[in-house]
Design a protein around this motif. Structure first.
Motif: not given
Length: 492
Positions: A441-457
């Motif tokens: 779950l940590y990996q999943a949440n960490l990936m959200l910070k990869t790109s600004p456009c991913w903020s809608s995930v």
């Protein structure tokens, strides 16, 4: 590190929202693979900046007294447009279809036109479902006339669905044979493998599901020295690179052999993937063996797989089950076959939608909202790669749409089912749903910070499964399963 689980606002009482908090303590040393720390150090400095930025997203409708209204942003998402179109259809506003593109109060002219297109498409589908083909064809001609596969997400969705509905009408009237639609998909995967690989790296749901799934496997084989991974749809194989990096960083339990068995129908593509993975494993000094099984899913035999007694087996199923859901006997045989491999863990990634229904309009609505969310996502994340986006849409997601609309009986390629269905199905084979670890779950949440456009995930928990979506529309489910041992079954 700490996780806080909050109750979701959704109706599903099992759904739980994941939020991500990091506590900084000098003496804290959580047991994550080195790859986790590398990702964290790369992106942690960006977290505050990314959280402060306002992403340039399509507007979402706001609910006021039960009525959907739009914000001031002139461009609405495809999902929002289709929701409004469906509401108007349910209100029996058929007159909208004969007065197209009349701007409504509080809605921009562009959004109003898109709503009318969506409404016309939905009415056409309703007419088709009751075999009023002439009326449906007239409405579909309007859709094709005003929409375009090179336009906004909603107009691309309308174009593809309208074209396939027209072909379905031709099929019903005996004008064409749609078998040609079932031919080119595998060839396209081979022709555009580099395109798919490039897109995979930019699409959040693919990346998050891969990192989370690989972490789940790493957790399950933590004490194994000989590991055998079975992949029934390996595609580019890039997900296994993530796992290789995690295994290479192990100090206490070094890997003596990593074996990957890849199943597919294209020998050349599997061999190319094998060479790439072998080269990467060599660069990590990781003992590695790549095996191929050239076979259709329904022709698999136990003798095809060389499983040694000391090997710990893990199975990765990425959109495999949907390929056999149309044929229940094949699906049951396949899961029974997987059981014979005696895996310690099975990671399953499937579309979180229900098109496994004989009622056309139920299937149609599930597919169109899924497609709208996916096309919104593709538009946001591949904005600078419109050519790649077009290839991905037309070679993969177009097949998904066609399967829903033009497929009947054994002609369907892909059917989707939600996680609740898979829970009930897997229970028949003594499969037990396992918890995703905090590191996954940590990996999943960490990936959200990869790109600004991913903020809608959006990430939600349904029971023990992770649901990945875009702007609150579920798209994928990721779940982990283990077979009960005979001794466990006997005590129940």
């Amino acid at each position: 590190m700490a996780f806080q689980f909050e109750g979701s606002k959704k109706k599903d009482k099992n759904a739980t929202k994941i939020s991500y908090l990091v506590e900084t303590k000098k003496d804290q040393n959580p047991c994550f693979p080195q790859a986790s720390f590398e990702i964290l150090s790369k992106y942690q400095s960006q977290v505050k900046r990314l959280n402060a930025e306002k992403s340039n997203e399509p507007s979402a409708p706001q609910t006021t007294n039960g009525t959907l209204t739009f914000s001031s942003n002139p461009v609405a998402s495809a999902v929002c447009i289709m929701k409004v179109a469906r509401m108007r259809l349910q209100e029996d506003c058929y007159w909208y279809s004969i007065n197209p593109f009349k701007s409504q109060s509080g809605i921009s002219e562009e959004n109003s036109k898109d709503i009318e297109l969506g409404l016309i498409l939905l009415i056409a589908a309703e007419k088709f479902s009751i075999q009023q083909f002439d009326t449906a064809e007239k409405l579909l001609r309007q859709c094709v006339l005003f929409a375009s596969p090179c336009d906004s997400p909603i107009r691309r969705v309308v174009t593809y669905f309208a074209e396939d509905l027209r072909e379905r009408i031709d099929q019903e009237r005996g004008r064409i044979d749609l078998e040609r639609k079932l031919v080119d998909f595998e060839e396209s995967l081979g022709m555009f493998q580099s395109v798919f690989l490039s897109c995979e790296q930019k699409l959040p749901l693919t990346q998050i599901s891969q990192f989370t799934g690989m972490q789940a496997i790493l957790d399950s084989v933590a004490l194994a020295r000989k590991i055998h991974l079975v992949d029934f749809r390996i595609r580019s194989g890039s997900h296994w690179i993530i796992l290789m990096q995690g295994l290479a960083s192990r100090k206490d339990c070094p890997v003596e052999l990593l074996k990957i068995t890849a199943v597919g129908t294209s020998k050349n593509r599997l061999e190319r993937t094998g060479k790439m993975l072998s080269s990467f494993a060599e660069s990590l000094n990781l003992p590695f063996l790549f095996k191929t099984v050239i076979s259709e899913m329904n022709d698999l035999k136990e003798g095809f797989f060389e499983v040694e007694a000391e090997e710990m087996v893990a199975v990765y199923l990425f959109l495999n089950l949907c390929a056999t859901l149309a044929w229940p006997n094949y699906l049951e045989r396949f899961v029974g076959f997987v059981k014979k491999l005696n895996p310690c863990v099975i990671v399953v990634v499937e579309m979180e939608a229900n098109t496994n229904t004989p009622i056309f309009m139920d299937r149609f609505y599930e597919a169109i909202f899924l497609a709208c969310a996916i096309f919104d996502l593709l538009d946001a994340c591949l904005k600078e790669d419109s050519m790649f986006r077009k290839i991905v849409e037309e070679t993969f997601f177009r097949v998904m749409i066609s399967s829903t609309i033009t497929g009947e009986g054994e002609g369907k390629i892909q059917l989707f089912a939600k996680i609740d269905y898979w829970r009930e199905f897997f229970a028949r084979f003594d499969l037990v749903e396992a918890e995703l670890s905090q590191s996954s779950l940590y990996q999943a949440n960490l990936m959200l910070k990869t790109s600004p456009c991913w903020s809608s995930v959006t990430l939600d928990m349904n029971g023990k499964s992770l649901i990945l979506g875009w702007n609150e529309t579920p798209i994928l489910s990721l779940s982990v399963w283990k077979f009960k041992h005979e001794s466990e079954i006997a005590t129940i």
